[in-house]
Design an enzyme around this catalytic site. Structure first.
Site, PDB file in Angstrom:
ATOM      1  N   LEU A  88       0.800  -1.210   0.000  1.00 59.06           N
ATOM      2  CA  LEU A  88       0.000   0.000   0.000  1.00 59.06           C
ATOM      3  C   LEU A  88       0.837   1.266   0.000  1.00 59.06           C
ATOM      4  O   LEU A  88       0.319   2.355  -0.099  1.00 59.06           O
ATOM      5  CB  LEU A  88      -0.899   0.018   1.242  1.00 59.06           C
ATOM      6  CG  LEU A  88      -2.085  -0.945   1.193  1.00 59.06           C
ATOM      7  CD1 LEU A  88      -2.760  -0.999   2.543  1.00 59.06           C
ATOM      8  CD2 LEU A  88      -3.075  -0.515   0.128  1.00 59.06           C
ATOM      9  N   ARG A  89       2.161   1.079   0.138  1.00 58.87           N
ATOM     10  CA  ARG A  89       2.987   2.253   0.333  1.00 58.87           C
ATOM     11  C   ARG A  89       2.900   3.223  -0.847  1.00 58.87           C
ATOM     12  O   ARG A  89       2.908   4.435  -0.680  1.00 58.87           O
ATOM     13  CB  ARG A  89       4.437   1.831   0.569  1.00 58.87           C
ATOM     14  CG  ARG A  89       5.199   2.861   1.366  1.00 58.87           C
ATOM     15  CD  ARG A  89       6.564   2.379   1.734  1.00 58.87           C
ATOM     16  NE  ARG A  89       6.531   1.433   2.844  1.00 58.87           N
ATOM     17  CZ  ARG A  89       7.556   0.698   3.210  1.00 58.87           C
ATOM     18  NH1 ARG A  89       8.695   0.784   2.564  1.00 58.87           N
ATOM     19  NH2 ARG A  89       7.472  -0.126   4.221  1.00 58.87           N
ATOM     20  N   GLY A  90       2.818   2.670  -2.045  1.00 53.73           N
ATOM     21  CA  GLY A  90       2.731   3.504  -3.243  1.00 53.73           C
ATOM     22  C   GLY A  90       1.492   4.384  -3.215  1.00 53.73           C
ATOM     23  O   GLY A  90       1.567   5.596  -3.406  1.00 53.73           O
TER      24      GLY A  90
END
Lengths: 354, 589
Positions: A291-293
């Site tokens: 989910l970091r993107g």
């Protein structure tokens, strides 16, 4: 008061040049300048990684940022410059104090020099006081100095791996825990990590790439007019730094006000569900892991909106931040020659439309 | 310079560079001096030293200089004596106001180069080591002595980009040396004049235009050229840089970095052939009117013409490969590590007695001992208070994390016979192996042979991008100089081993040699030469793998593999996985 709870107070690293090159006088490199401004508006976007050719003004831009940032309020006498407005995340000395005295200080932009040893990075036993007075005191390191500011590593690919791991770990957790030589110290260390490097001189580990919020690719300018302007300004600066800085003061001041306004507006910028969905669709199309993107894309777009005075995140903001937020998170296919920037641009055109 | 006619010739050029460097060492950064060890180089160094102010520091940085010696650290002896931390200045801070001479510059690692680059950029050394935090001024010039035997062995670009002058004295002998008109007094006068010397906008633009025209991409080069033009004007006693000063900067700074020849203007070039000889010196009566800036573009064009004239014919041959290979000397040297298990990457310290090869970490030992000093003084050993008392339990030794680095050298047969069959497939196989190397963080190098000789297409690097790029640009066709290819790979492997890396050779060929070691055609000779080269590889004990690229497995290739002591694998029967596991097996040798 025990000896170990009073860390040595070092004078903050003095700025090397009395007149650093003005931020607004940097020619071109708009993506880099924008990324640094966004990190100044919202430090939670994560670090900034600058990859590119040598001699493109990477270091100049980061060092110029130090002079540009608005001053901040800090608890007087606190070696970590705690924020008096905060109630949580303060250092041990500041925590119990209800109404500490405070003063305006410069935002630190700490340069991690090549050859820095681990003891100076994380902090260690104060050798001087131990030797001369027999006192066991903690000597805060560069991580403490960078708290609430920026930590800059030039040539991040030359840094020892164990130091890079350590920095990333602290940058992610916001706290530095020191357990050495019988000392047990923890202090807040929230900073924006800015790294620069030249991929031609050795590639960075993929795990490391992903830890940076933004990743920029900068190139040597090839248009004659731009190159002339670069040399001309540098030449003028070297000839008379004081006059040069004075000539650009107004532009720098305008940027500074923009940062302050952006910070104030940040919390009020809204992100609609439609925007969240677009961001998610974009990340899915690109196949970024985790989910970091998405999270970074959302935050950077929000900071961009705040910086430019918009009330809500729009598709245009997503489109502009997509490459910097996502290009280093694509799964690497060693046999695919397409640059990651091109892949992001293609996906943006597909998902978000022209 | 005023009364005597301007001297010319390569020694005069080198001397002029020395004078300009001596005027402003920190501004010009210094020089890359490519010359073998010998009297000519010594003469140039003596000349430079004589032009510097009396008593200027002059320090030599040897190849074995550690990071601690370079940037400084804790002075242990003084610390122990004084009972408080005493900092010791490193070589860079000691060179403040003078010159640091980098011996064998082409062999220094990325860390040394990085420290030098940082000092050149910031004019100070920032020390954050051993519990010390200091800033020391370091306004210095660097003279990088380049003794590289081949064009591939060059000073790292991160350093050479920051040094204005690039001098090549390789071809000069003692008879070329003659007295030069500049003395310390003239240089000192120029030094005082320099801050008041201007560079007209036209000159600055011309320098940028010429740099672009010559394919000198780093903008820093133009900036250095601008400073050199100013210094040249100051040396000539002018208040502003004239045409000839700008031309001097072009000659000394930009031309040696050229990666391509300026394109001749279609109508300009024939109309403006340079009078006859080498140097674009304007006639002595012209400078007066040159002081007035003319049309900017006209000046840029004049300078480009001057640059073109200043490029010697022989350089053409040098330029082309440089342009194809990208910036010269831009190699991933960051990975060169020592082979000894005691010289790996430091990974912290542990409490242990030194001995058995373990190295005492003095600082950590001292730090371990430090807090107990008060207590120990009160004990029985309080004979001489003020001295640090170190006991055996304080001893700390450095732990090293050793990682012997592997460099896979691909030797690709790009000859006609191979190209016909399977060059494309060979490229595919190499790409697969590259992917493996990337995962393992190995370095890769690429040697190709075709026609009459072998060529190092890609010096050892960790950059996958560059490896793929140079592979994609690999042309096919011509004879098969197999011996030359194996020889080149063997030499590279020897070099790598000397640097502490473990080389692995991967040879892709059909084994049909038809060009002998001396470049002459002839199957028989070619074959026996190739086998001889292969036996040398075996004697050196390098791990090797031979991938047979011919459609049917060849006896020739198999024989060659045996002579090399290499594993043999026929590509037609090898799928990607088999190739990959074969390479892994070879690397595990």
């Amino acid at each position: 008061m025990t000896a170990r709870s009073t860390p040595t107070r070092r004078p903050a690293a003095s700025r090397s040049a009395p007149f650093p090159f003005p931020f607004s006088a940097i020619v071109g490199q708009d993506e880099l300048k924008l990324a640094l401004l966004i990190a100044a508006v919202d430090p939670t976007v994560g670090g900034v990684l600058v990859l590119g050719d040598r001699g493109t003004g990477k270091s100049t831009a980061v060092r110029a940022l130090a002079a540009l940032l608005p001053r901040m309020r800090a608890v007087t006498g606190c070696p970590y410059r705690c924020d008096p407005a905060r109630t949580a995340g303060l250092c041990e000395a500041c925590a119990p104090d209800a109404a500490p005295r405070s003063a305006l200080v410069d935002v630190p932009v700490v340069d991690l020099p090549l050859g820095a040893t681990e003891d100076r990075v994380v902090g260690a036993l104060d050798l001087e006081r131990a030797l001369s007075q027999g006192v066991k005191a903690f000597d805060p390191g560069l991580l403490a100095q960078a708290h609430r500011g920026f930590l800059y590593i030039d040539e991040v690919n030359l840094l020892e791996d164990h130091l890079v791991d350590l920095l990333l770990d602290v940058a992610a957790s916001g706290e530095n825990v020191v357990e050495r030589e019988g000392l047990s110290v923890r202090h807040p260390a929230r900073f924006v990590l800015v790294g620069s490097g030249n991929p031609e001189e050795g590639e960075l580990r993929p795990q490391l790439l992903d830890r940076f919020g933004l990743c920029l690719e900068i190139r040597t300018p090839t248009e004659l007019a731009v190159r002339i302007e670069v040399v001309k300004r540098r030449d003028a600066y070297e000839h008379d730094p004081e006059a040069f800085v004075a000539a650009w003061r107004r532009q720098d001041e305008r940027l500074r006000r923009q940062i302050v306004a952006g910070r104030e507006r940040l919390a009020a910028v809204t992100v609609s569900d439609a925007m969240l969905e677009q961001a998610a669709r974009l990340c899915m199309a690109l196949g970024t892991d985790g989910l970091r993107g998405e999270l970074t894309l959302m935050r950077t777009s929000r900071a961009l909106a705040a910086l430019e005075g918009a009330g809500a995140v729009e598709t245009g903001h997503l489109r502009r931040m997509a490459a910097a937020s996502l290009r280093h998170r694509l799964r690497r296919n060693p046999l695919d020659d397409t640059g990651s920037t091109t892949r992001v641009e293609r996906a943006v055109a597909e998902v978000l439309g022209e | 310079m005023s009364q005597s006619p301007a001297p010319s010739g390569p020694w005069a050029e080198a001397g002029l560079a020395a004078a300009l460097l001596a005027i402003d060492p920190p501004g010009t950064g210094g020089a890359v001096l490519r010359a073998p060890h010998g009297p000519v180089r010594d003469h140039w160094l003596a000349l430079l030293r004589g032009l510097l102010p009396e008593g200027s520091p002059w320090r030599r940085i040897p190849v074995h200089a550690t990071e601690a010696r370079l940037i400084g650290g804790l002075d242990l002896a003084a610390t122990l004596r004084a009972g408080r931390p005493v900092a010791e200045a490193g070589l860079l801070a000691e060179s403040h106001g003078g010159i640091a001479v980098l011996a064998m510059a082409e062999r220094h690692g990325a860390t040394t180069i990085g420290c030098l680059a940082a000092a050149l950029d910031r004019h100070e050394v920032v020390l954050e080591r051993d519990g010390l935090a200091r800033r020391l001024p370091a306004r210095l010039g660097v003279v990088a002595l380049d003794e590289g035997a081949t064009p591939e062995e060059a000073v790292a670009a991160a350093l050479s980009d920051r040094l204005a002058f690039v001098l090549d004295l390789t071809a000069l002998g003692m008879r070329d040396i003659h007295p030069l008109p500049w003395d310390a007094a003239a240089v000192a006068a120029a030094r005082t004049r320099l801050p008041h010397t201007a560079l007209p906008a036209a000159g600055l633009q011309a320098l940028c235009a010429v740099a672009l025209e010559l394919g000198v991409m780093p903008v820093r080069a133009s900036l250095l050229a601008a400073r050199v033009a100013r210094a040249a004007a100051a040396l000539a006693g002018r208040d502003a840089a004239a045409d000839e000063d700008v031309a001097t900067a072009v000659r000394l700074v930009l031309v040696p970095r050229a990666t391509r020849l300026p394109v001749p203007e279609t109508d300009e070039a024939p109309a403006q052939p340079e009078p006859d000889d080498s140097l674009p010196q304007t006639p002595p009566d012209e400078p007066r009117e040159e002081g007035v800036p003319r049309d900017d573009e006209a000046m840029a064009e004049r300078m480009i013409a001057a640059a073109r004239a200043a490029i010697p014919d022989g350089l053409l041959a040098l330029l082309q490969p440089a342009a194809r290979r990208g910036p010269r000397g831009e190699r991933g040297r960051a990975g060169a590590r020592q082979a000894s298990p005691r010289h790996g990457r430091p990974a912290g310290t542990r409490a242990a007695a030194p001995g058995g090869g373990a190295r005492l970490n003095v600082v950590e030992t001292l730090r371990a001992a430090a807090p107990w000093q008060r207590l120990r003084w009160q004990g029985a050993m309080a004979a001489r208070p003020g001295r640090v008392q170190v006991r055996p339990e304080d001893f700390r030794v450095t732990r090293f994390q050793d990682r012997r680095e592997t460099t896979t050298v691909f030797v690709v047969d790009a000859s006609g016979s191979s190209a016909l069959h399977r060059l494309a497939e060979a490229k595919g196989a190499v790409e697969l192996l590259l992917a493996d190397c990337y995962v393992r963080r190995d370095q890769v190098a690429l040697v190709a042979f075709r026609g009459r000789s072998a060529e190092l297409l890609l010096p050892p690097t960790r950059s996958l991008v560059r490896a793929r790029r140079s592979l994609a640009g690999l042309p096919g066709g011509g004879g098969t100089p197999l011996a030359a290819g194996i020889d080149a790979a063997g030499q590279l492997a020897t070099q790598l081993q000397r640097r502490g890396s473990t080389p692995v050779l991967v040879l892709l060929t059909d084994g049909k040699a038809n060009v002998a070691a001396d470049g002459a055609p002839g199957r028989e000779q070619a074959r026996s030469d190739a086998l001889a080269a292969a036996r040398q590889v075996r004697a050196a004990g390098f791990a090797a793998l031979l991938l047979d690229t011919s459609p049917q497995p060849q006896a020739a290739a198999r024989e060659l593999a045996e002579a090399m002591g290499a594993r043999y694998l026929a590509l037609p029967h090898a799928d990607a996985a088999a190739v990959s596991s074969a390479v892994k097996a070879a690397q595990a040798l």
